[in-house]
Design an enzyme around this catalytic site. Structure first.
Site, PDB file in Angstrom:
ATOM      1  N   GLY A   1       8.262  -3.620   2.337  1.00 39.52           N
ATOM      2  CA  GLY A   1       8.129  -3.685   0.892  1.00 39.52           C
ATOM      3  C   GLY A   1       7.660  -2.354   0.354  1.00 39.52           C
ATOM      4  O   GLY A   1       8.032  -1.296   0.875  1.00 39.52           O
ATOM      5  N   CYS A   2       6.833  -2.381  -0.670  1.00 38.08           N
ATOM      6  CA  CYS A   2       6.338  -1.160  -1.311  1.00 38.08           C
ATOM      7  C   CYS A   2       5.733  -0.202  -0.283  1.00 38.08           C
ATOM      8  O   CYS A   2       4.765  -0.539   0.407  1.00 38.08           O
ATOM      9  CB  CYS A   2       5.289  -1.518  -2.359  1.00 38.08           C
ATOM     10  SG  CYS A   2       4.374  -0.108  -3.001  1.00 38.08           S
TER      11      CYS A   2
END
Length: 223
Positions: free
Chosen positions: A43-44
């Protein structure tokens, strides 16, 4: 000159040579410690970078892009879609201090590996999870970590194990964003980068979901 005299002459010469050799060895630079790398997508990349830079034995973490077909992609291109790239991090570590297996076990317990559509509030292909490997040995370690995580979680894990491809470091402003001091404009108003990062992470629900999923095995919550 007698044999005894010859030996007497050689002794100080040999002693001087040993002293010079010792000094040279002391002055020589120490051999560089062996390091290894692990590339994962969780993810991020701000969050994954922040998490793993806190791990003893990790030397550094770089945010970037990998797994796609576009050379030297930009953040806008990757998040817009179509490049095939994941937001990823490349972790450089000292294998004498922390093993690849340990890092992978930590990685699984810092994400939602049951989500095939992204991570937390970030949706889309670029935010999917993945582990990238460069040889059969790394693949075997990753497969075992995945199997162990699936057993511990009791749910199907969708995080793929993929062949390592070119890793492109992200733009400079993404690196160490979680501890930056530059003033930025966010949906929460003007904030320093480190404050903006914390506000984003909390609003995205990353830690809440990891705690819900992993319980006492959840890692990095609140980073």
């Amino acid at each position: 000159m007698t044999r005894t005299a010859n030996l007497g002459f050689l002794k100080p010469v040999l002693l001087s040579a040993l002293i010079v050799l010792t000094l040279l060895l002391r002055a020589a630079p120490a051999a560089a410690a062996e390091t290894d790398t692990l590339t994962v997508a969780g993810g991020c990349f701000w969050c994954v970078e922040a998490d793993f830079e806190s791990v003893p034995g990790v030397i550094g973490v770089v945010s970037g892009y990998t797994g796609g077909t576009t050379a030297n992609p930009t953040y806008d291109q990757v998040t817009r879609g179509g490049t095939g790239h994941y937001e990823a991090v490349q972790i450089t570590f000292d294998p004498a201090s922390v093993s690849r297996e340990t890092l992978l076990n930590m990685f699984f317990r810092s994400i939602d590996p049951t989500d095939a559509g992204g991570q937390f509030c970030d949706r889309g292909d670029s935010y999917r999870t993945a582990i990238f490997v460069s040889d059969t040995g790394e693949k075997a370690v990753a497969e075992q970590a995945k199997a162990d995580a699936q057993t511990a979680l009791g749910q199907s894990i969708v995080t793929p194990i993929l062949s390592q491809e070119t890793f492109y470091p992200a733009e400079a402003y993404h690196q160490d964003y979680y501890k930056g001091t530059k003033l930025v404009l966010t949906r929460f108003g003007p904030k320093r980068q480190h404050s903006a990062y914390k506000a984003y992470r909390n609003a995205c629900g990353r830690d809440a979901r990891v705690k819900q999923l992993w319980g006492s095995e959840a890692l990095f919550a609140g980073s």
